[in-house]
Design a protein around this motif. Structure first.
Motif, PDB file in Angstrom:
ATOM      1  N   LEU A 126      39.755  53.351  34.072  1.00 19.24           N
ATOM      2  CA  LEU A 126      41.205  53.271  33.895  1.00 19.24           C
ATOM      3  C   LEU A 126      41.959  53.626  35.168  1.00 19.24           C
ATOM      4  CD1 LEU A 126      41.508  55.022  30.413  1.00 19.24           C
ATOM      5  CD2 LEU A 126      41.719  52.574  30.868  1.00 19.24           C
ATOM      6  N   PRO A 129      42.918  49.841  39.360  1.00 15.58           N
ATOM      7  CA  PRO A 129      43.306  48.519  38.852  1.00 15.58           C
ATOM      8  C   PRO A 129      42.354  47.447  39.351  1.00 15.58           C
ATOM      9  CG  PRO A 129      45.175  49.678  39.832  1.00 15.58           C
ATOM     10  CD  PRO A 129      43.945  50.442  40.213  1.00 15.58           C
ATOM     11  N   SER A 130      41.979  46.553  38.464  1.00 17.59           N
ATOM     12  CA  SER A 130      41.026  45.504  38.841  1.00 17.59           C
ATOM     13  C   SER A 130      41.611  44.546  39.867  1.00 17.59           C
ATOM     14  CB  SER A 130      40.584  44.731  37.602  1.00 17.59           C
ATOM     15  OG  SER A 130      41.710  44.161  36.946  1.00 17.59           O
ATOM     16  N   GLN A 131      42.951  44.427  39.912  1.00 13.31           N
ATOM     17  CA  GLN A 131      43.568  43.529  40.885  1.00 13.31           C
ATOM     18  C   GLN A 131      43.288  43.955  42.316  1.00 13.31           C
ATOM     19  OE1 GLN A 131      45.000  44.776  38.256  1.00 13.31           O
ATOM     20  NE2 GLN A 131      45.841  43.110  37.015  1.00 13.31           N
ATOM     21  N   CYS A 160      37.556  44.747  31.952  1.00 16.98           N
ATOM     22  CA  CYS A 160      38.761  45.564  32.100  1.00 16.98           C
ATOM     23  C   CYS A 160      39.183  46.216  30.779  1.00 16.98           C
ATOM     24  CB  CYS A 160      39.903  44.718  32.643  1.00 16.98           C
ATOM     25  SG  CYS A 160      39.617  44.062  34.295  1.00 16.98           S
ATOM     26  N   TRP A 217      47.312  41.759  25.562  1.00 18.25           N
ATOM     27  CA  TRP A 217      47.181  41.691  27.029  1.00 18.25           C
ATOM     28  C   TRP A 217      46.434  40.431  27.451  1.00 18.25           C
ATOM     29  CZ3 TRP A 217      42.272  42.778  29.589  1.00 18.25           C
ATOM     30  CH2 TRP A 217      42.345  42.603  30.975  1.00 18.25           C
ATOM     31  N   ASP A 221      48.067  37.393  29.698  1.00 18.43           N
ATOM     32  CA  ASP A 221      47.670  37.488  31.098  1.00 18.43           C
ATOM     33  C   ASP A 221      47.517  36.099  31.719  1.00 18.43           C
ATOM     34  OD1 ASP A 221      46.526  39.389  33.299  1.00 18.43           O
ATOM     35  OD2 ASP A 221      45.105  37.721  33.192  1.00 18.43           O
TER      36      ASP A 221
END
Length: 290
Positions: A126, A129-131, A160, A217, A221
């Protein structure tokens, strides 16, 4: 009648004695609701105009036409993109629920340092961020020879969603009595039987909360489908919607874009209307017990 008058008098007295603090709180809540609802009203009002109508969007409901919806529906190839979004969302949510419950089950039942380490290992997902790591992830997927299809973003969605889902299930697992499993064990039930027939049904509130939070989400997305999908016929609804933003040579048709926004949100609105009670109960139970 006397009781009715007395109740009305009591309510009137409560209103008259309302403190300034409570009154200010009500005002803040009303203003907050207006701020949240106003953009939605503007979007819906503008979507009911013809594409050529470029009047100020603050002039609400000055025109009622479905031309923008027809154009958005046709240009988006709405049935195809709806099917892509449905497959991606449903498939991802099902696998997230399956993997998260299987991971949270031993974490919530085994009392050891290793189980605690696994818990914090999942929770650490958590933080980052995966970005931020999308470039090396995209390179890794390319080198592994994974094709860019509608199923490729599911890898990112599942990955994620796991940290929050495991966190939710592991917390809720503590409310499931161990004695129920012990009774099933004495009756000869194996590990998988106890998990699938005894434990998993009792996790329904947490499952509903996971489906709602992660499903919303994934459905909304557009980042991962935009990165990993190269064919237009495999676009999801959010990716198809942003195609109306336009560029310098082709300015955005805002009325059509707003109509596309409404079409993207329409399935969720219908679903929430039909399952409103289950959604609210699931979120409330997950919040209290999780």
């Amino acid at each position: 009648m006397a009781f009715g008058k007395k109740d009305a008098y009591v309510e009137k007295e409560k209103v008259e004695k309302m403190s300034p603090r409570i009154f200010a709180l009500y005002v803040i809540i009303v203003l907050f609701c207006i701020i949240v609802i106003a953009p939605l009203v503007i979007v819906f009002s503008s979507s009911l105009r013809v594409p050529e109508n470029q009047a100020s969007p603050l002039v609400l409901f000055s025109q009622f036409s479905l031309e923008s919806y027809k154009k958005a529906f046709a240009n988006m190839n709405y049935p195809k993109e709806f099917f892509n979004s449905l497959i991606t969302t449903a498939g991802s949510v099902i696998l997230v629920v399956l993997f998260a419950t299987m991971a949270a089950y031993p974490i919530g039942r085994i009392k050891s340092k290793f189980a605690r380490f696994l818990y914090f290992f999942f929770i650490s997902g958590l933080i980052v961020p995966s970005q931020m790591v999308i470039v090396p992830i995209a390179q890794m997927i390319s080198r592994l020879g994974i094709p860019n299809t509608r199923f490729t973003p599911m890898l990112m969605f599942i990955t994620c969603s796991m940290p929050f889902s495991v966190f939710l299930y592991a917390g809720f697992m503590k409310s499931v009595p161990v004695e129920i499993e012990e009774s099933a064990y004495l009756d000869g039930a194996g590990l998988w039987k106890r998990f699938s027939s005894v434990v998993f049904p009792l996790l329904k509130p947490a499952t509903v909360s996971t489906i709602i939070t992660q499903g919303l989400w994934i459905w909304n997305d557009y980042f991962y489908p935009m990165v990993f999908i190269s064919k237009k016929d495999q676009y999801s609804l959010p990716v198809g919607m942003i195609q109306f933003l336009g560029d310098k040579e082709n300015p955005a048709q805002w009325n059509v874009l707003f109509a596309a926004c409404v079409l993207c949100a329409l399935p969720l609105i219908i679903l929430f209307t039909l399952l409103q009670k289950q959604f609210i109960n699931g979120i409330a139970a997950g919040a209290v017990k999780g």
